[in-house]
Scaffold this motif. Structure first.
Motif, PDB file in Angstrom:
ATOM      1  N   PRO A 180       0.036  -1.053 -46.461  1.00 59.80           N
ATOM      2  CA  PRO A 180       0.409  -0.011 -47.437  1.00 59.80           C
ATOM      3  C   PRO A 180       1.794   0.556 -47.163  1.00 59.80           C
ATOM      4  O   PRO A 180       2.280   0.539 -46.028  1.00 59.80           O
ATOM      5  CB  PRO A 180      -0.672   1.051 -47.241  1.00 59.80           C
ATOM      6  N   LEU A 181       2.423   1.037 -48.212  1.00 63.26           N
ATOM      7  CA  LEU A 181       3.725   1.683 -48.095  1.00 63.26           C
ATOM      8  C   LEU A 181       3.574   3.180 -48.278  1.00 63.26           C
ATOM      9  O   LEU A 181       2.795   3.636 -49.116  1.00 63.26           O
ATOM     10  CB  LEU A 181       4.689   1.153 -49.167  1.00 63.26           C
ATOM     11  N   THR A 182       4.307   3.921 -47.500  1.00 62.95           N
ATOM     12  CA  THR A 182       4.449   5.353 -47.743  1.00 62.95           C
ATOM     13  C   THR A 182       5.937   5.623 -47.893  1.00 62.95           C
ATOM     14  O   THR A 182       6.758   5.119 -47.113  1.00 62.95           O
ATOM     15  CB  THR A 182       3.835   6.188 -46.604  1.00 62.95           C
ATOM     16  N   ILE A 183       6.291   6.392 -48.912  1.00 59.61           N
ATOM     17  CA  ILE A 183       7.695   6.533 -49.285  1.00 59.61           C
ATOM     18  C   ILE A 183       8.088   8.000 -49.296  1.00 59.61           C
ATOM     19  O   ILE A 183       7.397   8.842 -49.875  1.00 59.61           O
ATOM     20  CB  ILE A 183       7.943   5.919 -50.682  1.00 59.61           C
ATOM     21  N   THR A 184       9.209   8.294 -48.651  1.00 58.24           N
ATOM     22  CA  THR A 184       9.824   9.620 -48.721  1.00 58.24           C
ATOM     23  C   THR A 184      11.127   9.488 -49.484  1.00 58.24           C
ATOM     24  O   THR A 184      11.895   8.550 -49.245  1.00 58.24           O
ATOM     25  CB  THR A 184      10.101  10.176 -47.314  1.00 58.24           C
ATOM     26  N   ILE A 185      11.366  10.410 -50.404  1.00 63.98           N
ATOM     27  CA  ILE A 185      12.606  10.371 -51.160  1.00 63.98           C
ATOM     28  C   ILE A 185      13.362  11.674 -50.955  1.00 63.98           C
ATOM     29  O   ILE A 185      12.823  12.763 -51.154  1.00 63.98           O
ATOM     30  CB  ILE A 185      12.346  10.091 -52.657  1.00 63.98           C
ATOM     31  N   PHE A 206      10.802  -8.794 -51.578  1.00 64.62           N
ATOM     32  CA  PHE A 206      11.439  -7.647 -50.947  1.00 64.62           C
ATOM     33  C   PHE A 206      10.412  -6.743 -50.271  1.00 64.62           C
ATOM     34  O   PHE A 206      10.585  -6.345 -49.107  1.00 64.62           O
ATOM     35  CB  PHE A 206      12.237  -6.863 -51.993  1.00 64.62           C
ATOM     36  N   VAL A 207       9.334  -6.438 -50.977  1.00 65.49           N
ATOM     37  CA  VAL A 207       8.282  -5.598 -50.397  1.00 65.49           C
ATOM     38  C   VAL A 207       7.678  -6.273 -49.170  1.00 65.49           C
ATOM     39  O   VAL A 207       7.428  -5.623 -48.150  1.00 65.49           O
ATOM     40  CB  VAL A 207       7.200  -5.290 -51.448  1.00 65.49           C
ATOM     41  N   LYS A 208       7.450  -7.568 -49.248  1.00 68.91           N
ATOM     42  CA  LYS A 208       6.894  -8.310 -48.109  1.00 68.91           C
ATOM     43  C   LYS A 208       7.826  -8.215 -46.901  1.00 68.91           C
ATOM     44  O   LYS A 208       7.383  -8.013 -45.768  1.00 68.91           O
ATOM     45  CB  LYS A 208       6.674  -9.771 -48.491  1.00 68.91           C
ATOM     46  N   MET A 209       9.135  -8.334 -47.146  1.00 74.74           N
ATOM     47  CA  MET A 209      10.110  -8.217 -46.064  1.00 74.74           C
ATOM     48  C   MET A 209      10.074  -6.827 -45.435  1.00 74.74           C
ATOM     49  O   MET A 209      10.176  -6.676 -44.210  1.00 74.74           O
ATOM     50  CB  MET A 209      11.507  -8.513 -46.593  1.00 74.74           C
ATOM     51  N   LEU A 210       9.888  -5.795 -46.260  1.00 76.88           N
ATOM     52  CA  LEU A 210       9.811  -4.436 -45.735  1.00 76.88           C
ATOM     53  C   LEU A 210       8.586  -4.255 -44.842  1.00 76.88           C
ATOM     54  O   LEU A 210       8.668  -3.630 -43.775  1.00 76.88           O
ATOM     55  CB  LEU A 210       9.766  -3.427 -46.891  1.00 76.88           C
ATOM     56  N   THR A 211       7.443  -4.785 -45.266  1.00 76.24           N
ATOM     57  CA  THR A 211       6.229  -4.645 -44.452  1.00 76.24           C
ATOM     58  C   THR A 211       6.348  -5.431 -43.147  1.00 76.24           C
ATOM     59  O   THR A 211       5.772  -5.044 -42.137  1.00 76.24           O
ATOM     60  CB  THR A 211       4.992  -5.117 -45.230  1.00 76.24           C
ATOM     61  N   GLU A 212       7.098  -6.528 -43.160  1.00 74.33           N
ATOM     62  CA  GLU A 212       7.313  -7.292 -41.931  1.00 74.33           C
ATOM     63  C   GLU A 212       8.183  -6.521 -40.946  1.00 74.33           C
ATOM     64  O   GLU A 212       8.043  -6.683 -39.720  1.00 74.33           O
ATOM     65  CB  GLU A 212       7.939  -8.646 -42.253  1.00 74.33           C
TER      66      GLU A 212
END
Length: 479
Positions: A36-41, A467-473
């Motif tokens: 899962p992703l958690t995002i702060t902006i 891109f999302v997969k790369m971020l989780t890696e």
């Protein structure tokens, strides 16, 4: 379940920059992932309202609200480009770099700080900050691949005014198709640096930091700018370049904007009464301001062309001559008399217009545009022909792409002070509706490519998943 991958998003506070990055953020937040992703902006208090649609439609996005840094010469409370003169970005970009210290305190106190920063290309200081924190930084480009290639070439090669050729153009020989522009059409930030503006030194460092960042996400798509995406990969020396556009609001989320003199339902009802492709939509975006003379000429051309039109006006009481009360009165008089003469053949929207909805209506066939990149993508997505009147920034490059390379538009004039011949402009408007100057077949083909790119198995959708997969890696490697 695996621990979430924490991402920090840092926008630049101008509508044309913020909205596509917020759309990207929404897609990141809603893309299915094994981790899962958690995002702060990051936002400042006055810009918080523009985040409302995103925050209300997601559960894993949280704002980080930091006070806008005190900045000499800025009006009290000014912290976005709506509050400031058009050239204010020369001071705003350095001002935002003063958020580094409070952001560092937040990082140090956070129990699970971000593993990557995704930030606008105008906040290049975040590359230095990310390196200090030991994490990755990804540049977000709200401009297209061709425009970004020109921007990077400027700050890398540092041409001077005397480098113009005999025709007065600066040649970009290292870029595909060797584009060329007169000195006055180059980035005003870059020209300020060459002329010795102190603030531009910070901006130069920012763009060079962009080129050193770990990755690049661009609001464009493969079929539109493949040659420029390949060029950027070559220049940056890595293939972590993701084309994920056109970025638009998720389905069901309406156009974002402010107050308007015309209700959106009234606009759509008026369009419903028109024939297919007979309406010209006119808009110069959120930053460009027409002079009184330009307004008069455009009004005359629209009137004499006999076309049906919608004209979106940024502000009913402001022209480019901001300090002249007499000009503002002329401005209002011009519009009042013009509206009386054209009657129900045209519609003027003063304030915010639901541009995406207007362009996608079957009745709209032509878009007279300043060639801001968001407007270009919205025009391509809608399948309308474009009449190009670039005013500044990356708009000259975007017009080159549209008119000279893709051949889906016609250039009518260039520059913030240029005044076209009203008779010629009237004929161009009429010809655009009659199908005599715009290649509808070519426009339709590019429109289809645009839709294909964002379809479930399209190139941009696949790039977003990669891109999302790369971020989780990144999270996995750092754990």
């Amino acid at each position: 379940m695996a621990n979430p991958t924490h991402i920090l998003i840092i926008p630049y506070p101008a509508q044309g920059h913020m909205i596509p990055l917020l759309d990207l953020t929404h897609h990141l937040a809603t893309t299915r992932t094994t981790t899962p992703l958690t995002i702060t902006i990051l936002t400042t208090p006055k810009n918080l309202p523009i985040l409302s649609p995103l925050l209300s439609s997601t559960t894993n996005v949280t704002p980080l609200i930091l006070p806008f840094p005190p900045t000499p010469g800025f009006p009290p409370g000014a912290e976005n480009t709506k509050d400031l003169p058009p050239a204010s970005f020369r001071q705003l970009i350095p001002a935002l770099s003063r958020l580094e210290e409070p952001l560092g305190h937040w990082f140090e106190s956070h129990p699970s700080p971000p593993v990557v920063i995704i930030s606008d290309f105008f906040v290049g200081w975040t590359q230095r900050f990310a390196a200090k924190m030991g994490i990755k930084r990804v540049v977000f480009s709200p401009s297209g691949g061709m425009a970004l290639s020109v921007i990077y070439a400027l700050w890398r090669d540092m041409p001077k005014e005397e480098d113009q050729d005999q025709n007065g153009d600066v040649l970009f020989k290292g870029l595909p198709n060797c584009p060329k522009y007169p000195w006055w059409q180059l980035s005003p930030i870059f020209r300020s640096y060459v002329e010795g503006d102190y603030n531009s030194e910070v901006i130069k460092d920012g763009f060079r930091n962009d080129m050193d960042s770990w990755g690049l996400v661009i609001n464009t798509f493969d079929d539109l700018e493949r040659v420029y995406l390949d060029h950027l990969i070559s220049v940056l020396g890595h293939n972590r370049v993701w084309a994920v556009g056109p970025l638009f609001p998720p389905h069901g989320l309406k156009d974002r904007g402010g107050s308007s003199t015309v209700d959106p339902d009234t606009i759509l009802s008026w369009l419903d009464s028109c024939r297919d492709n007979e309406v010209v939509y006119v808009s110069f975006g959120t930053q460009s301001l027409l002079t009184t003379r330009q307004i008069e000429v455009l009004a005359e051309a629209l009137e004499n062309s006999r076309v049906r039109f919608i004209w979106s006006v940024r502000d009913p009481s402001v022209t480019n001559e901001l300090d002249k009360e007499g000009d503002r009165k002329i401005h209002n008089t011009v519009f009042k008399e013009f509206e009386d003469r054209v009657g129900d053949r045209g519609m003027i929207i003063k304030g915010w217009a639901p541009q995406v909805s207007i362009l996608r209506h079957r009745a709209v066939g032509t878009f007279l545009t300043h060639c801001g990149w968001n407007s270009v993508l919205e025009g391509l997505m809608a399948g309308v022909g474009m009449l190009a009147w670039p005013m500044g920034a990356d708009q000259y490059t975007n017009a080159t792409l549209l008119v000279d390379e893709l051949k889906v538009g016609v250039r009518i004039c260039e520059g913030p002070q240029f005044v076209p011949d009203p008779c010629v402009l009237a004929q161009t408007l009429a010809d655009s509706v009659n199908g005599e100057i715009l290649d509808r077949q070519r426009i339709g083909k590019l429109h289809t490519s645009c839709l294909d790119a964002v379809s479930e198995n399209g190139s941009s959708s696949k790039e977003l998943v990669k891109f999302v997969k790369m971020l989780t890696e990144l999270k996995t490697k750092n754990t």
